[in-house]
Write a protein that holds these residues in place. Structure first.
Motif, mmCIF file in Angstrom:
data_model
loop_
_atom_site.group_PDB
_atom_site.id
_atom_site.type_symbol
_atom_site.label_atom_id
_atom_site.label_comp_id
_atom_site.label_asym_id
_atom_site.label_seq_id
_atom_site.Cartn_x
_atom_site.Cartn_y
_atom_site.Cartn_z
ATOM 1 N N SER A 1 0.816 -1.213 0.000
ATOM 2 C CA SER A 1 0.000 0.000 0.000
ATOM 3 C C SER A 1 0.850 1.263 0.000
ATOM 4 C CB SER A 1 -0.926 0.034 1.209
ATOM 5 O OG SER A 1 -1.745 -1.076 1.189
ATOM 6 N N PHE A 2 1.724 1.305 -0.903
ATOM 7 C CA PHE A 2 2.557 2.489 -1.046
ATOM 8 C C PHE A 2 1.867 3.427 -2.021
ATOM 9 C CE2 PHE A 2 6.218 4.781 -2.741
ATOM 10 C CZ PHE A 2 6.847 5.128 -1.569
ATOM 11 N N LEU A 3 1.662 4.658 -1.603
ATOM 12 C CA LEU A 3 0.896 5.582 -2.418
ATOM 13 C C LEU A 3 1.734 6.073 -3.592
ATOM 14 C CD1 LEU A 3 -1.955 6.832 -2.190
ATOM 15 C CD2 LEU A 3 -0.826 8.854 -1.331
ATOM 16 N N PRO B 1 0.391 -2.719 16.138
ATOM 17 C CA PRO B 1 -0.770 -3.602 16.034
ATOM 18 C C PRO B 1 -1.321 -3.584 14.613
ATOM 19 C CG PRO B 1 -1.341 -1.581 17.171
ATOM 20 C CD PRO B 1 0.144 -1.530 16.932
ATOM 21 N N LYS B 2 -1.622 -4.743 14.108
ATOM 22 C CA LYS B 2 -2.150 -4.828 12.757
ATOM 23 C C LYS B 2 -3.661 -4.664 12.792
ATOM 24 C CE LYS B 2 0.742 -7.198 9.575
ATOM 25 N NZ LYS B 2 0.769 -8.264 8.577
ATOM 26 N N LYS B 3 -4.176 -4.009 11.768
ATOM 27 C CA LYS B 3 -5.624 -3.842 11.711
ATOM 28 C C LYS B 3 -6.166 -4.544 10.490
ATOM 29 C CE LYS B 3 -6.416 0.213 14.468
ATOM 30 N NZ LYS B 3 -7.142 1.472 14.578
ATOM 31 N N LYS B 4 -7.353 -5.075 10.646
ATOM 32 C CA LYS B 4 -8.039 -5.697 9.517
ATOM 33 C C LYS B 4 -9.483 -5.191 9.505
ATOM 34 C CE LYS B 4 -4.891 -9.072 8.561
ATOM 35 N NZ LYS B 4 -4.252 -9.300 7.286
ATOM 36 N N CYS C 1 -6.353 -8.636 3.176
ATOM 37 C CA CYS C 1 -6.601 -7.301 3.730
ATOM 38 C C CYS C 1 -5.304 -6.727 4.289
ATOM 39 C CB CYS C 1 -7.661 -7.374 4.830
ATOM 40 S SG CYS C 1 -7.938 -5.810 5.648
ATOM 41 N N VAL C 2 -4.971 -5.514 3.848
ATOM 42 C CA VAL C 2 -3.754 -4.879 4.341
ATOM 43 C C VAL C 2 -4.067 -3.831 5.404
ATOM 44 C CG1 VAL C 2 -2.395 -5.300 2.282
ATOM 45 C CG2 VAL C 2 -3.785 -3.251 2.400
ATOM 46 N N GLY C 3 -5.334 -3.713 5.760
ATOM 47 C CA GLY C 3 -5.700 -2.812 6.842
ATOM 48 C C GLY C 3 -5.624 -1.341 6.506
ATOM 49 N N MET D 1 -12.523 -1.166 11.392
ATOM 50 C CA MET D 1 -11.155 -1.643 11.452
ATOM 51 C C MET D 1 -10.902 -2.182 12.861
ATOM 52 S SD MET D 1 -10.421 -1.039 8.443
ATOM 53 C CE MET D 1 -8.717 -1.612 8.459
ATOM 54 N N ARG D 2 -10.526 -3.429 12.928
ATOM 55 C CA ARG D 2 -10.285 -4.062 14.232
ATOM 56 C C ARG D 2 -8.847 -4.520 14.306
ATOM 57 N NH1 ARG D 2 -15.619 -5.241 16.166
ATOM 58 N NH2 ARG D 2 -16.439 -3.152 15.948
ATOM 59 N N GLU D 3 -8.275 -4.326 15.488
ATOM 60 C CA GLU D 3 -6.913 -4.815 15.670
ATOM 61 C C GLU D 3 -6.928 -6.327 15.767
ATOM 62 O OE1 GLU D 3 -4.936 -3.000 18.950
ATOM 63 O OE2 GLU D 3 -5.042 -0.993 18.066
ATOM 64 N N VAL D 4 -5.933 -6.914 15.144
ATOM 65 C CA VAL D 4 -5.829 -8.367 15.235
ATOM 66 C C VAL D 4 -4.460 -8.706 15.796
ATOM 67 C CG1 VAL D 4 -7.417 -8.887 13.363
ATOM 68 C CG2 VAL D 4 -5.033 -8.445 12.839
#
Lengths: 284, 200
Positions: A73-75, A221-224, A262-264, A279-282
């Protein structure tokens, strides 16, 4: 340049586009002229808000390639890559269409964030941003001394505008504020420094990178994205926003998010008209 | 991303609304927006119409998104509740049936043609300029006036919520969306959804 020249399983990259999606994605390889380095930008997608999201990978060693760095997800609205001549620095610049800036409702945030010149120092495992304030920075980077690079403007149409905010149009790498590489948002730590050819690559893996990563892997923390299925109206707005095509519509009843893809990034949650994607932390 | 032909269907929506100002009989074209999603949902297309081909949704997305007219707030939760959505669908269908009854009255001669577009089921706007007499029977024009009222009303409502909430907030309570989702629910009720790691 042809990515086939590199003895590398590109499909193993995170979010590598599959063949069916090939109309909406592209991949480009930028090879360093003198050193054994390559930079790939791949999976560039335009979603409904006309943003392009890419994935960035840096490869080392053409014969037995090592995936040195993979960022999701690099803009990259438009992309132009410059390499330094020393081989340990990679310059990454973005280029945004003027028309797009005028029409986008996000133009303010783009002005603030979207045109960094990203410098990756692959020898020292660090990166720096250089903020530019021009709409269309079109320039090439040339090494003057081992630490100093000059910026040469390429675009004659806009040359009468103050294009770049460097007073002398030179970049002295010693004066930059450097960050360790794992601070980059959405860095896929899993792939960092990973040898591609498992049998051969343990030798080529830079040991200091492994050390740096071991402590930081679980830091962020990763989000999904998660769908509240009972309230999903299956309108499909989220389908078009997802840069990794992780969302599908389950039989027209509710959206389903493939957690593995999913990259969150949170674009679907922002776009959802019913606000049923959260968006939830996983656990990492 | 490569633009597809169906990414431009919002033009159809705009043209449809404009044509109604010149000749009301074009309102019949709006039946496409009713029948295509229904047939898609009934015959295996699921919600492809909403997901891909809905010109009205695209129009709201364009105005609210790219033109930035939407305030992008979250929609109030009652608007997305099943009660409201199915209730609005029932109300919408009731008004639709009443419109058909009116058309029947004109067809049977019990009532004269009224050159009126009713906005938001309340405000009666004189629309005589778009009716130039017709080779067709009066009931055909009556249906066109009634149907155009439905389309104009839903557009105005959608624009209103587009301004207040997310660009495509109309999709949340769109009766066609609710109906096609209901059809999919009934049709595929035995199918097990893929599991989500945790329910949000």
């Amino acid at each position: 340049m042809n990515i086939q020249d590199w003895n590398f399983d590109f499909a193993s990259l995170p979010s590598w586009p599959n063949e069916q999606d090939s109309d909406s994605v592209c991949h480009e390889l930028y090879e360093h002229p003198s050193s054994d380095l390559a930079c790939i930008i791949y999976s560039i997608i335009e979603n409904t808000m006309c943003k392009h999201v890419g994935c960035l990978a840096i490869l080392q060693k053409k014969e037995k390639p090592v995936l040195y760095l993979a960022i999701r997800s690099f803009l990259v609205p438009q992309h132009q890559i410059s390499f330094s001549s020393s081989g340990s620095q990679i310059f990454l610049q973005t280029h945004i269409d003027d028309e797009f800036l005028k029409t986008s409702s996000y133009s303010e945030s783009f002005r603030q964030h979207a045109r960094p010149l990203l410098v990756l120092d692959v020898a020292q495992n660090r990166f720096a941003y250089i903020r530019t304030h021009a709409y269309n920075p079109c320039y090439s980077i040339k090494e003057v001394t081992p630490h100093t690079f000059s910026v040469v403007l390429n675009d004659p149409q806009t040359s009468n505008q103050p294009l770049i905010d460097f007073s002398k149009k030179t970049i002295d790498l010693r004066t930059l504020e450097w960050f360790p590489v794992e601070e980059i948002e959405s860095l896929s730590a899993k792939y960092f420094g990973r040898p591609l050819d498992q049998s051969a690559a343990t030798k080529s893996k830079p040991p200091e990178i492994k050390q740096e990563l071991s402590g930081s892997e679980h830091k962020r923390p990763k989000k999904k994205a998660k769908v509240q299925r009972a309230f999903c109206v299956s309108c499909g707005v989220c389908l078009a926003t997802c840069p990794t095509k992780a969302i599908s519509m389950f039989l027209g009843i509710h959206a389903h998010i493939d957690a593995a893809r999913c990259v969150g990034c949170g674009k679907c949650a922002l776009a959802c008209p019913a606000s049923v994607i959260k968006m939830r932390e996983v656990a990492p | 991303m490569k633009k597809h032909w169906y990414d431009y269907l919002w033009i159809f929506s705009v043209v449809y609304l404009l044509l109604g100002f010149f000749n009301i009989l074009f309102a019949w074209l709006g039946l496409l927006c009713f029948l295509i999603p229904l047939f898609m949902a009934l015959f295996g297309g699921k919600k492809a119409y909403c997901n891909r081909y809905c010109g009205r949704g695209q129009l709201f997305g364009l105005l609210g998104g790219r033109f930035g007219l939407s305030s992008r707030r979250d929609i109030p939760s009652f608007l997305r509740s099943p009660w409201f959505r199915y209730g609005f669908l029932a109300f919408f269908m009731t008004m639709f049936v009443l419109m058909l009854v009116n058309t029947y009255f004109v067809f049977s001669g019990a009532q004269n043609l009224r050159e009126i577009v009713t906005l938001l089921w309340t405000f009666q706007l004189s629309w005589h300029w778009a009716y130039h007499g017709t080779a067709f029977a009066p009931w055909i024009a009556q249906f066109a006036f009634g149907f155009y009222s439905v389309m104009l009303t839903s557009t105005v409502l959608g624009l209103f919520t587009m301004l207040l909430f997310k660009p495509r907030s109309w999709c949340v309570y769109c009766p066609m969306g609710t109906m096609t989702q209901l059809i999919c629910r009934v049709k595929y009720h035995s199918q097990q959804a893929p599991s989500q790691e945790e329910d949000a």
